[in-house]
Design a protein around this motif. Structure first.
Motif, PDB file in Angstrom:
ATOM      1  N   GLN A  67      -2.378  -9.877  -6.287  1.00 10.64           N
ATOM      2  CA  GLN A  67      -1.682  -9.812  -5.005  1.00 10.64           C
ATOM      3  C   GLN A  67      -0.856 -11.050  -4.686  1.00 10.64           C
ATOM      4  O   GLN A  67       0.157 -10.962  -3.994  1.00 10.64           O
ATOM      5  CB  GLN A  67      -2.705  -9.581  -3.882  1.00 10.64           C
ATOM      6  CG  GLN A  67      -3.419  -8.247  -3.990  1.00 10.64           C
ATOM      7  CD  GLN A  67      -4.466  -8.064  -2.912  1.00 10.64           C
ATOM      8  OE1 GLN A  67      -4.843  -9.020  -2.231  1.00 10.64           O
ATOM      9  NE2 GLN A  67      -4.954  -6.852  -2.757  1.00 10.64           N
TER      10      GLN A  67
ATOM     11  N   VAL B  19      12.104  -8.980   2.953  1.00 14.61           N
ATOM     12  CA  VAL B  19      11.208  -7.828   2.834  1.00 14.61           C
ATOM     13  C   VAL B  19      11.973  -6.516   2.975  1.00 14.61           C
ATOM     14  O   VAL B  19      11.749  -5.570   2.220  1.00 14.61           O
ATOM     15  CB  VAL B  19      10.073  -7.916   3.872  1.00 14.61           C
ATOM     16  CG1 VAL B  19       9.216  -6.655   3.842  1.00 14.61           C
ATOM     17  CG2 VAL B  19       9.204  -9.139   3.618  1.00 14.61           C
TER      18      VAL B  19
ATOM     19  N   TYR C 207       7.136  -1.190   4.347  1.00 11.80           N
ATOM     20  CA  TYR C 207       6.047  -1.857   3.637  1.00 11.80           C
ATOM     21  C   TYR C 207       6.145  -3.371   3.821  1.00 11.80           C
ATOM     22  O   TYR C 207       7.235  -3.949   3.839  1.00 11.80           O
ATOM     23  CB  TYR C 207       6.106  -1.553   2.146  1.00 11.80           C
ATOM     24  CG  TYR C 207       5.386  -0.288   1.715  1.00 11.80           C
ATOM     25  CD1 TYR C 207       4.412   0.302   2.509  1.00 11.80           C
ATOM     26  CD2 TYR C 207       5.669   0.309   0.490  1.00 11.80           C
ATOM     27  CE1 TYR C 207       3.770   1.459   2.117  1.00 11.80           C
ATOM     28  CE2 TYR C 207       5.019   1.461   0.075  1.00 11.80           C
ATOM     29  CZ  TYR C 207       4.066   2.034   0.889  1.00 11.80           C
ATOM     30  OH  TYR C 207       3.427   3.163   0.497  1.00 11.80           O
ATOM     31  N   TYR C 208       4.983  -4.029   3.954  1.00  8.54           N
ATOM     32  CA  TYR C 208       4.890  -5.497   3.947  1.00  8.54           C
ATOM     33  C   TYR C 208       5.760  -6.169   5.016  1.00  8.54           C
ATOM     34  O   TYR C 208       6.286  -7.265   4.807  1.00  8.54           O
ATOM     35  CB  TYR C 208       5.280  -6.048   2.577  1.00  8.54           C
ATOM     36  CG  TYR C 208       4.331  -5.677   1.468  1.00  8.54           C
ATOM     37  CD1 TYR C 208       3.081  -6.290   1.360  1.00  8.54           C
ATOM     38  CD2 TYR C 208       4.678  -4.724   0.519  1.00  8.54           C
ATOM     39  CE1 TYR C 208       2.211  -5.950   0.339  1.00  8.54           C
ATOM     40  CE2 TYR C 208       3.812  -4.377  -0.511  1.00  8.54           C
ATOM     41  CZ  TYR C 208       2.583  -4.992  -0.592  1.00  8.54           C
ATOM     42  OH  TYR C 208       1.713  -4.654  -1.610  1.00  8.54           O
TER      43      TYR C 208
ATOM     44  N   MET D  30       5.885  -4.732  -6.005  1.00  6.73           N
ATOM     45  CA  MET D  30       5.453  -3.809  -4.949  1.00  6.73           C
ATOM     46  C   MET D  30       5.374  -2.376  -5.466  1.00  6.73           C
ATOM     47  O   MET D  30       4.396  -1.660  -5.205  1.00  6.73           O
ATOM     48  CB  MET D  30       6.423  -3.888  -3.774  1.00  6.73           C
ATOM     49  CG  MET D  30       6.122  -2.927  -2.631  1.00  6.73           C
ATOM     50  SD  MET D  30       7.387  -3.013  -1.337  1.00  6.73           S
ATOM     51  CE  MET D  30       8.788  -2.273  -2.202  1.00  6.73           C
TER      52      MET D  30
ATOM     53  N   ASN E  95      12.197  -3.506   0.192  1.00  8.42           N
ATOM     54  CA  ASN E  95      11.907  -2.091   0.461  1.00  8.42           C
ATOM     55  C   ASN E  95      13.118  -1.207   0.143  1.00  8.42           C
ATOM     56  O   ASN E  95      12.982  -0.146  -0.480  1.00  8.42           O
ATOM     57  CB  ASN E  95      11.504  -1.904   1.928  1.00  8.42           C
ATOM     58  CG  ASN E  95      10.110  -2.426   2.211  1.00  8.42           C
ATOM     59  OD1 ASN E  95       9.218  -2.329   1.371  1.00  8.42           O
ATOM     60  ND2 ASN E  95       9.907  -2.978   3.387  1.00  8.42           N
TER      61      ASN E  95
ATOM     62  N   TYR F 201       5.018  -9.751   5.938  1.00  7.82           N
ATOM     63  CA  TYR F 201       5.151 -10.764   4.895  1.00  7.82           C
ATOM     64  C   TYR F 201       6.348 -11.691   5.130  1.00  7.82           C
ATOM     65  O   TYR F 201       6.432 -12.737   4.493  1.00  7.82           O
ATOM     66  CB  TYR F 201       5.257 -10.100   3.525  1.00  7.82           C
ATOM     67  CG  TYR F 201       3.906  -9.831   2.893  1.00  7.82           C
ATOM     68  CD1 TYR F 201       2.865  -9.286   3.651  1.00  7.82           C
ATOM     69  CD2 TYR F 201       3.651 -10.100   1.560  1.00  7.82           C
ATOM     70  CE1 TYR F 201       1.630  -9.034   3.099  1.00  7.82           C
ATOM     71  CE2 TYR F 201       2.418  -9.851   0.993  1.00  7.82           C
ATOM     72  CZ  TYR F 201       1.413  -9.320   1.761  1.00  7.82           C
ATOM     73  OH  TYR F 201       0.178  -9.076   1.208  1.00  7.82           O
TER      74      TYR F 201
ATOM     75  N   THR G 297      -2.259 -10.807  11.557  1.00  3.90           N
ATOM     76  CA  THR G 297      -0.843 -11.092  11.778  1.00  3.90           C
ATOM     77  C   THR G 297      -0.666 -12.100  12.907  1.00  3.90           C
ATOM     78  O   THR G 297       0.148 -13.026  12.815  1.00  3.90           O
ATOM     79  CB  THR G 297      -0.082  -9.798  12.112  1.00  3.90           C
ATOM     80  OG1 THR G 297      -0.242  -8.858  11.048  1.00  3.90           O
ATOM     81  CG2 THR G 297       1.404 -10.075  12.308  1.00  3.90           C
TER      82      THR G 297
ATOM     83  N   GLN H  67      -3.028 -16.559   0.096  1.00  2.00           N
ATOM     84  CA  GLN H  67      -3.589 -15.345  -0.488  1.00  2.00           C
ATOM     85  C   GLN H  67      -5.110 -15.386  -0.477  1.00  2.00           C
ATOM     86  O   GLN H  67      -5.775 -14.375  -0.217  1.00  2.00           O
ATOM     87  CB  GLN H  67      -3.083 -15.162  -1.920  1.00  2.00           C
ATOM     88  CG  GLN H  67      -3.576 -13.880  -2.582  1.00  2.00           C
ATOM     89  CD  GLN H  67      -3.207 -12.645  -1.784  1.00  2.00           C
ATOM     90  OE1 GLN H  67      -2.032 -12.367  -1.568  1.00  2.00           O
ATOM     91  NE2 GLN H  67      -4.203 -11.903  -1.324  1.00  2.00           N
TER      92      GLN H  67
ATOM     93  N   MET I  42       3.208 -11.381  -4.950  1.00  4.78           N
ATOM     94  CA  MET I  42       4.052 -10.792  -3.909  1.00  4.78           C
ATOM     95  C   MET I  42       4.375 -11.835  -2.834  1.00  4.78           C
ATOM     96  O   MET I  42       5.535 -12.030  -2.460  1.00  4.78           O
ATOM     97  CB  MET I  42       3.336  -9.587  -3.290  1.00  4.78           C
ATOM     98  CG  MET I  42       4.191  -8.787  -2.336  1.00  4.78           C
ATOM     99  SD  MET I  42       5.514  -7.913  -3.170  1.00  4.78           S
ATOM    100  CE  MET I  42       6.367  -7.209  -1.757  1.00  4.78           C
ATOM    101  N   ILE I  43       3.338 -12.522  -2.344  1.00  2.59           N
ATOM    102  CA  ILE I  43       3.549 -13.578  -1.355  1.00  2.59           C
ATOM    103  C   ILE I  43       4.367 -14.708  -1.966  1.00  2.59           C
ATOM    104  O   ILE I  43       5.300 -15.238  -1.349  1.00  2.59           O
ATOM    105  CB  ILE I  43       2.198 -14.116  -0.835  1.00  2.59           C
ATOM    106  CG1 ILE I  43       1.486 -13.058   0.004  1.00  2.59           C
ATOM    107  CG2 ILE I  43       2.400 -15.389  -0.005  1.00  2.59           C
ATOM    108  CD1 ILE I  43       0.130 -13.494   0.508  1.00  2.59           C
TER     109      ILE I  43
END
Length: 297
Positions: A3, A28, A206-207, A195, A32, A210, A260, A243, A6-7
């Protein structure tokens, strides 16, 4: 290890955009949109049977989507550098535009069923090491070379630290900023590959949170939001720490909306702490310089 890339990818994309005092809020949304574009291209190539796409079709879809990401980065850079529009407004506009286009294309639904040779980037392993992590390490290494070992990297830091001095040093600051946002957009492309692999699906939203985490990771990594200062190593370490925290909070089954809110609180605390520490440092320097001035008199 699955994971964190992604970050990390989004955080480095944010880092690059901040080196000249800008920001890229569209990371982001672009990831997408890129995923939706890849799906639609594969759907067209295979007459609707996306999961049966062979390697050549996947390669073409990735090349086209990569070019699309670079075009968006070029738009962000041109508007910011040539027309002097604040990067916050430009990238906010492209973020909303791309999210709207993704919603129009998907009609708000989730698109799923990608071929295995594409999902491999997110869930595959090589000698037991996640492919997403290998991809992340390679990209970090290449980006480090660009920022620290090339003429363009030096010009990028010079432009962020003092754009007037950079122009007097014969640096084309407009070109530097445009390339900066193209590079930043490429990280959305790589993030979308991860992703797609991890989710085996794409969606317009999505996300979303982030973006906040990417900003937080760059701040924790020592990036100066005013530009000119920031290293990729610090951002990578910050991404790993975030993470670990994120995984721990998920294991504790904390409300995701509360998580969040916590990211936002951390950004405020980090900003306050950094400003407070800077003021203390300047105060100590003035106190140290005062006896020397009095002695000189």
């Amino acid at each position: 290890m699955y994971q964190m890339p992604m970050i990390g990818l989004l955080a480095i994309g944010m880092l690059i955009s901040e080196l000249t005092g800008g920001i890229n809020l569209s990371l982001v949304s672009l990831a997408n949109f890129n995923g939706v574009l890849i799906y639609e291209l594969l759907k067209a190539f295979t007459q609707g049977n996306v999961g049966s796409a062979h390697g050549g079709q996947v390669f073409i879809a990735l090349v086209v989507s990569c070019i699309a990401c670079m075009v968006v980065g070029l738009l962000n850079g041109a508007l910011t550098a040539m027309l002097q529009i604040p990067a916050l407004l430009v990238t906010l506009g492209t973020m909303t535009l791309l999210q709207g286009l993704s919603l129009v294309i998907t009609k708000g639904y989730t698109l799923s069923g990608f071929p295995d040779n594409l999902t491999f980037f997110g869930t595959g392993t090589v000698l037991g090491i996640p492919m997403s992590l290998i991809l992340f390490v390679v990209i970090v290494f290449i980006t480090h070379i660009i920022l620290d070992r090339t003429v363009y990297g030096k010009q990028l830091y010079m432009t962020g630290a003092n754009p007037v001095a950079a122009r007097y040093s014969n640096v084309n600051t407009v070109k530097v900023v445009v390339i900066e946002y193209v590079l930043s957009a490429l990280f959305s492309f790589f993030a979308s590959m991860v992703m797609i692999g991890q989710m085996n699906s794409v969606k317009a939203n999505y996300y979303e949170s982030y973006v906040l985490i990417a900003v937080l990771a760059s701040f924790l990594g020592g990036v100066n939001p005013n530009g000119g200062f920031g290293k990729i190593g610090g951002t990578v370490i910050a991404a790993i720490i975030l993470q670990v925290i994120n995984t721990g909070l998920n294991l504790l089954r904390l409300d995701p909306f509360m998580v969040t809110a916590m990211w936002g609180a951390i950004i405020i605390l980090v900003s306050f702490g950094r400003e407070f520490a800077e003021k203390i440092k300047k105060s100590l320097e003035r106190r140290k310089a005062r006896p020397q001035l009095e002695g000189a008199e």
